[in-house]
Motif scaffolding. Structure first.
Motif, PDB file in Angstrom:
ATOM      1  N   GLU A 350      19.544  -5.372  24.689  1.00 31.87           N
ATOM      2  CA  GLU A 350      20.046  -4.934  25.991  1.00 31.87           C
ATOM      3  C   GLU A 350      19.189  -5.498  27.119  1.00 31.87           C
ATOM      4  O   GLU A 350      18.056  -5.934  26.891  1.00 31.87           O
ATOM      5  CB  GLU A 350      20.037  -3.399  26.057  1.00 31.87           C
ATOM      6  CG  GLU A 350      20.953  -2.727  25.056  1.00 31.87           C
ATOM      7  CD  GLU A 350      20.862  -1.217  25.149  1.00 31.87           C
ATOM      8  OE1 GLU A 350      20.195  -0.708  26.078  1.00 31.87           O
ATOM      9  OE2 GLU A 350      21.460  -0.526  24.298  1.00 31.87           O
ATOM     10  N   PRO A 536      18.861   3.474  30.536  1.00 30.58           N
ATOM     11  CA  PRO A 536      19.838   2.369  30.454  1.00 30.58           C
ATOM     12  C   PRO A 536      19.230   1.015  30.832  1.00 30.58           C
ATOM     13  O   PRO A 536      19.710  -0.022  30.386  1.00 30.58           O
ATOM     14  CB  PRO A 536      20.927   2.786  31.454  1.00 30.58           C
ATOM     15  CG  PRO A 536      20.249   3.756  32.387  1.00 30.58           C
ATOM     16  CD  PRO A 536      19.256   4.483  31.541  1.00 30.58           C
ATOM     17  N   ASP A 566      24.337  11.757  31.553  1.00 33.09           N
ATOM     18  CA  ASP A 566      24.635  11.047  32.788  1.00 33.09           C
ATOM     19  C   ASP A 566      24.304  11.879  34.022  1.00 33.09           C
ATOM     20  O   ASP A 566      24.399  11.394  35.146  1.00 33.09           O
ATOM     21  CB  ASP A 566      26.106  10.595  32.836  1.00 33.09           C
ATOM     22  CG  ASP A 566      27.066  11.750  32.654  1.00 33.09           C
ATOM     23  OD1 ASP A 566      26.588  12.898  32.527  1.00 33.09           O
ATOM     24  OD2 ASP A 566      28.286  11.492  32.632  1.00 33.09           O
TER      25      ASP A 566
END
Length: 627
Positions: A350, A536, A566
């Motif tokens: 990522e 993230p 979130d």
């Protein structure tokens, strides 16, 4: 302190209000400012380099290093034994540092320039206490008109002090001055054949002199090693048989135009095809053009030297990485095992997991560590430019093409490593050409027909699922399998949560030193909350959060408990900050760093620890004026 010049220098240092406890020069330039200074002193660097390297080769193993400065004492070039260079680098005795008395006190370079004569400074004769460990011998370098244009210096441990050291420095400085005079004095250059021969043979470059008609008059011994051409047979040839672009050199000489550092195709017997060529016209009585002197150098050597001066090289190593989780250690151990393989490596992970850091570490762990490490971000280069960036182009290949052409990333990386970041963004038509280069080991410049052999180890990186891209027809299967010979999957921060306390401690120490601020104290409760955050942005996001916290005056970070990931966010002094607000803080931080660096993009990107293209992208995102 019985030497009069030391007494005078100390007096000047006191007048400057200099602190003897100073460690680094008060003035160090970098980036574009350093590049411009190097360009302005290009002639001095080119002339001085072979003499300085020859002197350091003679003193190899004695823990001495040599420095070349300009007329203001700014370091242009440093060379010497690795151990002493590492110590000098810790004191920031690097290209761009000013060694004049006003910025670093009494020393052989700055004081030689101030006094206008060669001198030696040892131990406590240095005004700065940190330099008491050194013995330095320096001499000013003057141009043919007698003006000081720089200085050269030999520095080593105080235990190595010797009166003959100054004599060697003076001899080298005199040789440099004579060479500079030779470039001006055409009559002496043409008639002092014995001196010219000895001089040319001492320079690590091929030297050829020829008439205006192209008849080769002289050639040094280096030309044979460089090109594979026999020196004796050269003298019976016309230079146009070796340099197809000779007519361009001749035309430039007749018009009085500069012809410097051009990459030209040569008809030679060596494996190399392109060479760095410069031409120097010789006139009689300052008017009638009578001859042309050519310097021919290995393109790879020239580029490597430029990278050394400017500092473009891989800087990260495995021992600088923090983390002990099984997934992370497995990736590191595998990378170390395959570092010396010539097979391609594909690093996936990522965004923010440290793919380029891994690539640099692999390069530095391999036998190619001393060779170039070249980066191409496939997602940041316009589609229309990516081919010329990779493979280079010949002169006239397209409108606006640079005179003399341009080498591509493959040629620049010859012998070293080419890191292709965001490989998943490469256009399909370019994937075909990349596959051919990987398989055949040769490149062809845009607009050219010549095959140029290259020895390049390729490391590619992506944050995409390339197997899915292959199924969707967005990435070639044959290229995927050719790149995926040695796959390395970097775990996300979510997959190595046990490393978060280690990383927090690592970045707190590192960034507090960098920012010259107090280290952030984070409680065990806050660490637990940090470990439960999904991250993230991975390690890059964690590092940015720590830096933002340090810059906020040591304010605590508190992860807000929530049943939904979130909804999780940060709180600064009790104020809840969600994901969008974190972007606001990032925008404020980027603006502050840009202002601190006078909107210098390169310097700001370095401080932010992101690439220039990433910074430009964020500036556009936040509406920050790029102009």
């Amino acid at each position: 302190m019985g030497k009069e010049y030391i007494q005078r220098s100390f007096s000047r240092c006191r007048d400057f209000g200099l602190d003897p406890n100073l460690v680094y020069s008060k003035r160090i330039i970098e980036g574009k400012e350093l590049e411009e200074r190097l360009e302005n002193n290009k002639e001095l660097i080119i002339v001085a380099e072979p003499f300085i390297r020859q002197l350091c080769d003679f003193l190899k193993g004695t823990s001495f290093f040599s420095i070349l400065t300009d007329s203001e004492g700014c370091i242009l070039f440093v060379v010497g034994d690795d151990d002493i260079l590492e110590l000098a680098s810790s004191l920031k005795m690097i290209p761009g540092a000013f060694m004049d008395e006003q910025n670093i006190g009494t020393n052989a370079m700055g004081t030689a320039i101030a006094e206008g004569s060669p001198l030696q400074v040892s131990g406590e004769e240095h005004f700065i206490k940190e330099y008491h460990r050194w013995t330095c011998s320096g001499a000013p370098i003057k141009n043919p008109e007698g003006r000081i244009i720089g200085s050269m210096d030999l520095t080593g441990n105080i235990s190595g002090v010797h009166k003959h050291t100054l004599g060697m420095v003076v001899a080298a400085a005199n040789a440099i001055e004579k060479t500079l005079k030779l470039r001006k004095s055409n009559e002496q250059l043409m008639h002092s054949n014995l001196f010219i021969e000895k001089l040319m043979n001492s320079i690590q470059a091929g030297i050829i002199s020829c008439s205006i008609e192209g008849e080769i008059l002289t050639a040094n011994s280096q030309i044979s090693d460089l090109t594979g051409l026999d020196k004796g047979s050269l003298l019976s040839q016309n230079i146009s048989a070796i340099i197809p672009a000779w007519h361009e050199i001749e035309r430039a000489a007749k018009k009085g135009e500069e012809f410097q550092n051009r990459d030209l195709l040569l008809n030679v017997r060596s494996r190399k095809l392109y060479f760095n060529v410069s031409a120097y016209p010789v006139s009689q009585n300052n008017s009638l053009l009578s001859a042309i002197i050519l310097t021919i150098r290995d393109v790879k050597r020239v580029r490597k030297h430029a990278n050394e001066i400017i500092g473009r090289k891989a800087i990260y190593t495995f021992d600088k990485m923090a983390g002990d989780s099984p997934a992370f250690r497995e990736a590191v151990d595998f990378a170390k095992r395959v570092a010396d393989s010539s097979s391609t490596i594909l690093i996936s992970g990522e965004s923010g997991t440290g793919k380029e850091i891994f690539a640099q570490s692999i390069h530095n762990f391999s036998s190619r560590a001393d060779e170039p490490f070249v980066v191409l971000n496939c997602g940041a280069i316009p589609r229309t430019l990516i081919e010329s960036e990779l493979f280079g182009y010949r002169e006239g290949a397209f409108t606006g093409a640079r005179k003399g052409g341009q080498a591509g990333k493959f040629e620049i990386a010859d012998g070293g490593t080419l890191f292709l970041d965001e490989i998943g963004e490469m256009p399909l038509d370019m994937q075909v050409k990349l596959l051919r280069v990987i398989e055949e080991g040769v490149v062809t410049r845009l607009g050219g027909n010549d095959y140029i052999p290259v020895d390049v180890r390729i490391i590619a990186a992506t944050n995409k699922d390339l197997q899915k891209e292959v199924k969707d027809g967005m990435f070639r299967m044959d290229l995927f399998y050719r790149l995926n010979v040695l796959p390395i999957k970097l775990p996300s921060l979510r997959e190595r949560k046990e490393d978060i306390p280690v990383l927090v401690d690592h970045y707190s120490k590192k960034l507090s030193r960098k920012l010259n601020k107090r280290e952030v104290k984070i409680t065990e409760e806050q660490i637990d909350l940090l470990c439960n955050y999904p991250w993230p942005g991975n390690i890059r996001e964690l590092e940015n959060v720590i830096e933002l916290t340090i810059n906020s005056g040591g304010l605590p970070i508190t992860m807000l408990s929530s049943s939904r990931h979130d909804d999780m966010g940060f709180a600064f002094q009790g104020t809840a900050v969600g994901t969008e607000a974190l972007e606001d803080i990032e925008e404020i931080h980027i603006k502050r760093v840009l202002e601190e660096n006078d909107y210098n993009i390169s310097a700001s990107a370095r401080n932010l620890k992101i690439g220039r293209n990433t910074l430009y992208r964020k500036m556009r995102l936040f509406g920050i004026d790029v102009a």
